[in-house]
Design a protein around this motif. Structure first.
Motif, PDB file in Angstrom:
ATOM      1  N   ARG A 156       0.605  -1.151  -0.068  1.00 43.67           N
ATOM      2  CA  ARG A 156      -0.031  -0.186  -0.094  1.00 43.67           C
ATOM      3  C   ARG A 156       0.887   1.267  -0.073  1.00 43.67           C
ATOM      4  O   ARG A 156       0.390   2.209  -0.549  1.00 43.67           O
ATOM      5  N   GLU A 157       1.918   1.242   0.725  1.00 42.80           N
ATOM      6  CA  GLU A 157       2.871   2.438   0.757  1.00 42.80           C
ATOM      7  C   GLU A 157       3.286   2.623  -0.563  1.00 42.80           C
ATOM      8  O   GLU A 157       3.702   3.780  -1.019  1.00 42.80           O
ATOM      9  N   TRP A 158       3.918   1.274  -1.241  1.00 44.50           N
ATOM     10  CA  TRP A 158       4.450   1.576  -2.595  1.00 44.50           C
ATOM     11  C   TRP A 158       3.329   2.331  -3.416  1.00 44.50           C
ATOM     12  O   TRP A 158       3.863   3.192  -4.296  1.00 44.50           O
ATOM     13  N   GLU A 159       2.063   1.891  -3.546  1.00 43.36           N
ATOM     14  CA  GLU A 159       1.375   2.289  -4.390  1.00 43.36           C
ATOM     15  C   GLU A 159       0.790   3.781  -4.244  1.00 43.36           C
ATOM     16  O   GLU A 159       0.827   4.646  -5.185  1.00 43.36           O
ATOM     17  N   GLU A 160       0.833   4.208  -2.803  1.00 42.57           N
ATOM     18  CA  GLU A 160       0.777   5.618  -2.724  1.00 42.57           C
ATOM     19  C   GLU A 160       2.005   6.665  -3.039  1.00 42.57           C
ATOM     20  O   GLU A 160       1.858   7.554  -3.715  1.00 42.57           O
ATOM     21  N   LYS A 161       3.224   6.032  -2.967  1.00 40.69           N
ATOM     22  CA  LYS A 161       4.507   6.688  -3.306  1.00 40.69           C
ATOM     23  C   LYS A 161       4.303   6.771  -5.028  1.00 40.69           C
ATOM     24  O   LYS A 161       4.482   7.936  -5.323  1.00 40.69           O
ATOM     25  N   MET A 195       1.245  -6.656  -8.553  1.00 37.03           N
ATOM     26  CA  MET A 195       0.519  -5.683  -8.304  1.00 37.03           C
ATOM     27  C   MET A 195       1.181  -4.338  -8.249  1.00 37.03           C
ATOM     28  O   MET A 195       0.379  -3.361  -8.737  1.00 37.03           O
ATOM     29  N   LEU A 196       2.176  -4.369  -7.977  1.00 33.09           N
ATOM     30  CA  LEU A 196       3.256  -3.105  -7.884  1.00 33.09           C
ATOM     31  C   LEU A 196       3.025  -2.487  -9.457  1.00 33.09           C
ATOM     32  O   LEU A 196       2.837  -1.212  -9.669  1.00 33.09           O
ATOM     33  N   LYS A 197       3.291  -3.293 -10.377  1.00 33.30           N
ATOM     34  CA  LYS A 197       3.401  -2.856 -11.756  1.00 33.30           C
ATOM     35  C   LYS A 197       2.008  -2.801 -12.370  1.00 33.30           C
ATOM     36  O   LYS A 197       2.026  -1.668 -13.133  1.00 33.30           O
ATOM     37  N   ASP A 198       1.102  -3.292 -11.727  1.00 35.61           N
ATOM     38  CA  ASP A 198      -0.303  -3.015 -12.252  1.00 35.61           C
ATOM     39  C   ASP A 198      -0.669  -1.325 -11.738  1.00 35.61           C
ATOM     40  O   ASP A 198      -1.029  -0.728 -12.863  1.00 35.61           O
ATOM     41  N   ARG A 199      -0.172  -1.128 -10.777  1.00 36.61           N
ATOM     42  CA  ARG A 199      -0.604   0.406 -10.386  1.00 36.61           C
ATOM     43  C   ARG A 199       0.190   1.141 -11.314  1.00 36.61           C
ATOM     44  O   ARG A 199      -0.258   2.283 -11.904  1.00 36.61           O
ATOM     45  N   PHE A 200       1.444   0.924 -11.420  1.00 38.85           N
ATOM     46  CA  PHE A 200       2.450   1.772 -12.219  1.00 38.85           C
ATOM     47  C   PHE A 200       1.709   1.943 -13.896  1.00 38.85           C
ATOM     48  O   PHE A 200       1.740   3.113 -14.291  1.00 38.85           O
ATOM     49  N   TYR A 201       1.467   0.808 -14.254  1.00 41.32           N
ATOM     50  CA  TYR A 201       0.978   0.936 -15.663  1.00 41.32           C
ATOM     51  C   TYR A 201      -0.428   1.300 -15.924  1.00 41.32           C
ATOM     52  O   TYR A 201      -0.810   2.229 -16.758  1.00 41.32           O
ATOM     53  N   THR A 202      -1.287   1.336 -14.826  1.00 40.84           N
ATOM     54  CA  THR A 202      -2.430   1.996 -14.921  1.00 40.84           C
ATOM     55  C   THR A 202      -2.334   3.694 -14.660  1.00 40.84           C
ATOM     56  O   THR A 202      -2.925   4.414 -15.396  1.00 40.84           O
ATOM     57  N   ASP A 203      -1.429   3.978 -13.767  1.00 41.99           N
ATOM     58  CA  ASP A 203      -1.019   5.360 -13.773  1.00 41.99           C
ATOM     59  C   ASP A 203      -0.430   5.828 -15.187  1.00 41.99           C
ATOM     60  O   ASP A 203      -0.843   7.007 -15.420  1.00 41.99           O
ATOM     61  N   VAL A 204       0.439   5.153 -15.742  1.00 41.82           N
ATOM     62  CA  VAL A 204       0.782   5.595 -17.044  1.00 41.82           C
ATOM     63  C   VAL A 204      -0.254   5.949 -17.982  1.00 41.82           C
ATOM     64  O   VAL A 204      -0.188   6.740 -18.812  1.00 41.82           O
ATOM     65  N   LEU A 205      -1.139   5.044 -17.996  1.00 38.34           N
ATOM     66  CA  LEU A 205      -2.321   5.050 -18.828  1.00 38.34           C
ATOM     67  C   LEU A 205      -3.149   6.426 -18.467  1.00 38.34           C
ATOM     68  O   LEU A 205      -3.379   7.263 -19.464  1.00 38.34           O
TER      69      LEU A 205
END
Lengths: 359, 454
Positions: A156-161, A195-205
């Motif tokens: 969760r902290e990673w995703e917030e970051k 899951m970390l990468k999921d967040r990353f690529y969602t944010d990219v889009l």
């Protein structure tokens, strides 16, 4: 995350429980690989080297876990993944590499539990980083390392970051995002980094402009070929007449294809794998992909040739190829490769300008 | 304010009574006065170029030598003035020698004792001519210091100033400007690409060969290290000072106001300098991938050095070409000298040597018939129907003057090296000449604390 099976990495040296022995294995194996390098395709040597690094690092992490248990900390309280960034993440390590790493661990059900988890991984990462230093991987100068609390967080902290980096794409934050794009789990749980990468690529889009920011961050390293197609060699110092392969050839190529891959949602971390995926998606023509593969393979080869010094118990690569090693037979294909790199840089730059306007 | 103005006006009236009570001067007197005024202004501009050399040499070298590098320029300017007054001027322009001897050296006017004013029929007072010529000798000397930088003993500066101001510079000045044998051949060197710049550069070349490279300049395998100067802003400012001073240097060399021809000389000077700066930046950018500031600054100076010989002899387009070529040449030349392990901290050999040679030879190509007739020296160049004759004369003067300046400097410095030594000790060089030669740093706050360890 690419290529799973870290269990396999770890198994290779599963009978070795002493870091000193592991280190002598590394030295012996690297010696062997450097001796056989001229006799086999460069891709094989590069693959074998990275297989070796993966196995060594995974084993050291496993030993760190055991040490934690012996010291009374018990087993990991929640699932975690040990991440490699940089050349380790891309599986493009040469004979030497420093530690660019991080940790992601599962969320806790309460704040108290989360603090206990954080305490465990703080001690664990300290031990793991020390063992890796003993193995001959110096700590990252930029402090992108698991023992730094900024790179050791719960999911969760990673995703917030990550969300925060996207929300405020300063030069430094974009750099962190680019580092993260090369991240790969070397040990531990596979689902967390996914899951970390999921967040990353969602944010990219959701933040297409980030590509523009990433471009500014990645074109900083110029391809070392001049307007006349000449090599822009080192002019002064002990490497005079040589070429800075790392920052003048290899890194620019890595940067170009990383950015293209990130924009296309490609999750491969290795440059050659990214090139392949880009071709599959039709973003590179087969001819371009071939040229890119050839150029990159040559840079990997030259990188392996760059002097690796053994200093203070660590391998230190200069990243610069000596004048004597730049034979006539190498210079021509190198110029071709560099020109291709420059062409790709320009193409990407133009594409971004057309899309987001010039600066 | 009003009171002050009145006092000033009064003082001016006392000083220049003609302003108030004019008795119309003759046209010849007016002409002489205008010439005198312009040459004096030009001489002051050339003298101010020493400020350029101070900043250029200081900016291009390290902090630990800054006070020494800057201060020694003023000291040697003083010493050079005394030597030039005592003998240098006489060897250059003295008219008492027999004809056969006069081909090689002038005699007369030692310990120059000029008349108070211009004589009847003179174009200008000899005092002003002396000041102007002295300033040129001092420029040539300061160019030579480039080869000494950061490692020569202070005593060697003293000795070389005496030698340079008496038997090196004046001899060449006599050959080309003082009615010597090259002047008879029609050698064209309007303001001194050869006389001033090549001579100084050859002194620097001889010195740097005898001194050998600075500690840390070259590695064991022969590769060079970059020893960056400590202040690029000084270097840039120095180029501006020199550039402006050059208007005195070149346009002043007309030695007359007359019909305003000195304006044309100034005009060409600007074009040459501009070409050098532009070409050098572009060439360094194209070849190395980085637009190098020190190279660009050297290019501007090289353009100026090159146009110095030809500013009165060529058309504007040729001035541009001469500057552009000089800018490229200075980049290549600096690389060449570095490669043959000649350590030239401020690129004196490239800026003043290579560009000086090019500028002198350029006359052999670009001198026009009309301008040659106007100046009254030599013949038109190769591209203007003069054939190869002038080019040969130019070549001859470059070779002969370069060889003389190099040989004389080398022999005299070699003898000095054997007798008293030329270079400071390794320890002194590492500590810096500020401390070893003068006992205090140019930048005390910056260096005092670390002084013991460096």
């Amino acid at each position: 995350m690419s290529s799973g099976g870290m269990g396999a990495h770890e198994e290779r040296f599963s009978e070795i429980a002493d870091i000193g022995i592991l280190r002598s294995v590394r030295e012996k194996e690297q010696q062997r690989l450097s001796e056989t390098m001229p006799d086999r395709p460069i891709g094989e040597t590069a693959e074998a080297l990275n297989g070796l690094h993966d196995a060594l690092i995974a084993r050291a992490i496993s030993l760190a876990e055991r040490e934690m248990a012996r010291l009374g900390y018990g087993t990991p309280p929640v699932p975690y993944a040990y991440l490699l960034f940089g050349s380790g993440g891309r599986r493009e390590i040469t004979f030497s590499s420093d530690q660019d790493s991080g940790i992601v661990y599962a969320d806790a059900s309460s704040e108290a539990e989360n603090q206990a988890n954080a305490a465990y991984f703080a001690e664990f990462s300290r031990i793991a980083v020390n063992r890796l230093v003993q193995l001959g991987y110096p700590p990252c100068e930029g402090n992108v390392i698991a023992s730094n609390p900024s790179w050791r967080l719960s999911l969760r902290e990673w995703e917030e970051k990550i969300d925060g980096w996207f929300a405020e794409p300063s030069w430094e934050n974009v750099r962190y995002l680019l580092i993260l794009a090369d991240g790969r789990a070397i040990a531990g749980d596979q689902a967390l980094p996914r899951m970390l990468k999921d967040r990353f690529y969602t944010d990219v889009l959701q933040t297409p402009i980030i590509a523009r920011r990433m471009l500014e961050n990645t074109l900083r390293h110029k391809v070392l070929v001049g307007v006349f197609g000449q090599l822009l060699r080192e002019r002064y110092g002990e490497n005079a007449g040589g070429l800075d392969i790392k920052y003048g050839a290899y890194i620019p190529m890595v940067n170009v294809f990383r950015l293209m891959a990130v924009r296309a949602g490609i999750r491969e971390t290795g440059t050659l794998a990214r090139i392949g995926a880009l071709q599959e998606k039709g973003l590179l023509t087969p001819a371009e992909a071939q040229a890119a593969t050839d150029a990159f393979a040559l840079m990997v080869k030259l990188r392996l040739l760059t002097a690796a010094k053994y200093e203070d118990g660590q391998w230190i690569g200069s990243g610069k190829i000596a004048k004597e090693q730049l034979t006539d037979g190498l210079v021509q294909p190198l110029k071709r490769a560099l020109k291709f790199g420059k062409f790709m840089q320009r193409r990407l730059e133009r594409e971004m300008r057309d899309r987001y306007g010039s600066r | 304010m009003v009171k002050k103005s009145l006092i000033a006006l009064g003082a001016l009236l006392v000083l220049f009574p003609t302003m108030a009570f004019a008795e119309d001067p003759s046209a010849a007197t007016l002409n002489m006065g205008l010439n005198a005024l312009w040459i004096m202004v030009a001489g002051v501009l050339v003298l101010l170029m020493q400020g350029g050399f101070i900043l250029l040499e200081t900016g291009s070298t390290r902090m630990k030598n800054a006070g020494h590098v800057a201060g020694k320029t003023i000291f040697t300017l003083g010493l050079c003035s005394l030597i030039y007054w005592a003998v240098g001027y006489g060897f250059s322009f003295g008219a008492d020698a027999a004809e056969s001897l006069n081909k090689f050296i002038g005699i007369g006017n030692f310990f120059f004792d000029p008349s108070l004013t211009a004589g009847d029929g003179d174009s200008y007072p000899s005092t002003i001519f002396f000041v102007f010529q002295l300033a040129f000798a001092a420029v040539s000397l300061s160019i030579a210091w480039g080869g000494f930088a950061e490692r020569a003993k202070l005593s060697s500066y003293l000795i070389y100033t005496i030698l340079f101001g008496s038997v090196i510079y004046p001899v060449i000045a006599h050959w080309i400007w003082g009615g010597g044998w090259l002047a008879e051949d029609g050698s064209q060197d309007y303001a001194g690409s050869t006389v001033v710049h090549l001579t100084g550069a050859m002194g620097a070349f001889a010195a740097t060969i005898l001194l050998k490279p600075r500690i840390g300049k070259y590695n064991k395998d022969g590769s060079a290290n970059q020893i960056s100067g400590h202040n690029q802003v000084f270097s840039a400012l120095s180029v501006l000072l020199l550039w402006v001073g050059w208007f005195g240097f070149n346009a002043g060399s007309a030695l007359a106001v007359g019909d305003g021809f000195f304006g044309y000389v100034a005009f060409n000077t600007q074009l040459g300098a501009a070409g050098g700066a532009v070409a050098a930046l572009l060439v360094s950018w194209l070849f190395t991938g980085k637009a190098d500031i020190p190279t660009m600054l050297n290019g501007a100076l090289a353009g100026l050095v090159a146009i110095t010989a030809s500013c009165a002899y060529v058309e504007p387009w040729a001035a541009v070409v001469i500057g552009l070529v000089a800018g490229v040449l200075v980049f290549l030349s600096a690389k060449f000298f570095e490669k043959i392990r000649v350590d030239d901290p401020i690129s004196a050999m490239s800026v003043h040597g290579a560009a000086g040679v090019w500028g002198t030879l350029a006359n052999g190509f670009f001198a026009t018939k009309e301008l040659v007739e106007k100046v009254g020296v030599g013949k038109a160049g190769l591209f203007y129907g003069g054939g190869g004759e002038q080019l040969w004369v130019q070549f001859e003067s470059v070779v002969v003057c370069g060889a003389y300046a190099f040989a004389a400097s080398f022999i005299l410095l070699w003898i000095m090296k054997k007798l008293i030594g030329f270079r400071v000790t390794e320890e002194q060089e590492i500590i810096g000449l500020d401390l070893s030669e003068h006992g205090s740093y140019g930048y005390p706050e910056h260096l005092k604390k670390t002084g013991a360890s460096i």
